[in-house]
Design an enzyme around this catalytic site. Structure first.
Site, mmCIF file in Angstrom:
data_model
loop_
_atom_site.group_PDB
_atom_site.id
_atom_site.type_symbol
_atom_site.label_atom_id
_atom_site.label_comp_id
_atom_site.label_asym_id
_atom_site.label_seq_id
_atom_site.Cartn_x
_atom_site.Cartn_y
_atom_site.Cartn_z
ATOM 1 N N SER A 143 38.407 53.246 40.372
ATOM 2 C CA SER A 143 38.639 53.363 38.927
ATOM 3 C C SER A 143 37.529 54.209 38.319
ATOM 4 O O SER A 143 36.483 54.420 38.955
ATOM 5 C CB SER A 143 38.621 51.959 38.303
ATOM 6 O OG SER A 143 38.516 52.035 36.892
ATOM 7 N N TYR A 156 36.011 43.442 36.284
ATOM 8 C CA TYR A 156 36.726 44.640 36.751
ATOM 9 C C TYR A 156 35.713 45.730 37.115
ATOM 10 O O TYR A 156 35.813 46.366 38.170
ATOM 11 C CB TYR A 156 37.676 45.122 35.656
ATOM 12 C CG TYR A 156 38.629 46.220 36.086
ATOM 13 C CD1 TYR A 156 39.804 45.930 36.780
ATOM 14 C CD2 TYR A 156 38.368 47.552 35.772
ATOM 15 C CE1 TYR A 156 40.682 46.930 37.165
ATOM 16 C CE2 TYR A 156 39.243 48.562 36.146
ATOM 17 C CZ TYR A 156 40.402 48.253 36.838
ATOM 18 O OH TYR A 156 41.272 49.262 37.212
#
Ligand code: NAP
Length: 251
Positions: A143, A156
């Protein structure tokens, strides 16, 4: 045969029912890989799309939220379909809350599927490949939060930053045995994962304004990079986390 061809390979793609994972499954199959589409929701759309474009695939239903369930699914795939050449660790979740209020449950749920399961599936894959004296490719879906901090997504960011580090560690250990280990870091892509961001007009405008390409990414934009990293053309590429972000990180 083209150096980009995946003919004769078998791929295990997690979270292949929707979004980025579905696009990856379709793209790998288009290059000739037989895809095992793995996840907890119906794979009908994915199998239909793959077969419509001349590819082949099977579905394997599994919840990937714990190591035991994920590695059992991998073992089942080996037993049912045979050796697996390409592992794509795509399944993932996100939980948003202020760090002051962030719960242990949201920390653990995200870390488990986004990082812990990624490691243990990679371990299961590498054990099988090395025991068979074969190479292979692992592609992790990272990501922008592998590079940046973000906000209100502490687990996350921790998990995706961990994925970037793990990608290097595993590459260092396994690439001499023919297993390349890479990650693709998607920018802002239209999927369930980003629904809340796109529904917020201010956040949506701020994100769009910062993307040099000037649009949100589509799942297919990510799939091409994954397919390349899985192919013989990328055999000397290992240990990298490749941003596919419409230029976001360059700004
Ligand atoms: P998505 O549509 O929410 O896809 C997530 C996938 O993971 C779904 O297939 C989901 O299955 C699966 N999954 C989640 N928990 C699972 C579990 N316990 N067992 C089995 N499968 C599970 O979002 P996406 O954007 O395509 O996300 C794919 C990957 O890209 C994720 O790792 C995400 O972090 C990463 N990513 C996305 C973006 C973006 O902008 N969209 C950016 C950077 C990174 P269900 O449908 O059954 O829940």
């Amino acid at each position: 045969m083209s150096r980009f061809s995946l003919e004769g390979t078998r791929s295990f793609v997690t979270g292949a029912n929707t979004g980025i994972g579905q696009a990856i499954a379709v793209d790998l199959a288009q290059q000739g890989s037989h895809v095992i589409a793995v996840g907890r929701s119906s794979m009908d759309d994915t199998l239909t799309a793959i077969r419509a474009s001349g590819g082949t695939a099977d579905a394997l239903m599994a919840d990937l939220g714990t190591v035991a369930q994920a590695t059992a699914a991998f073992d089942a795939a080996l037993a049912q379909f045979g050796p697996i050449d390409i592992l794509v660790n795509n399944a993932g979740i996100i939980r948003r809350a202020d760090s002051l209020d962030f719960s242990e449950e949201d920390w653990d749920a995200v870390m488990d599927i986004n990082l812990k399961v990624v490691f243990f599936l990679s371990q299961a894959f590498a054990r099988a490949r090395i025991a068979a004296g074969q190479g292979g490719s692992i592609i992790n879906i990272a990501s922008l939060l592998s590079f940046q901090g973000g906000i209100r997504i502490p687990s996350y960011t921790a998990a995706k930053s961990g994925v970037a580090g793990l990608t290097k560690t595993l590459s260092n250990e396994w690439s001499s045995q023919g297993i390349t280990v890479n990650a693709v870091a998607p920018g802002y892509v239209v999927s369930n994962n980003t629904e809340a961001l796109r529904a917020d007009p201010e956040r949506n405008a701020a994100i769009l304004e910062r993307i040099p390409v000037g649009r949100w990414g589509q799942p297919e934009d990510i799939a091409g990079a994954v397919t390349f990293l899985a192919s013989p053309a990328a055999r000397f590429v290992t240990g990298v986390t490749l941003p596919v972000d419409g230029g976001w990180l360059g700004r």
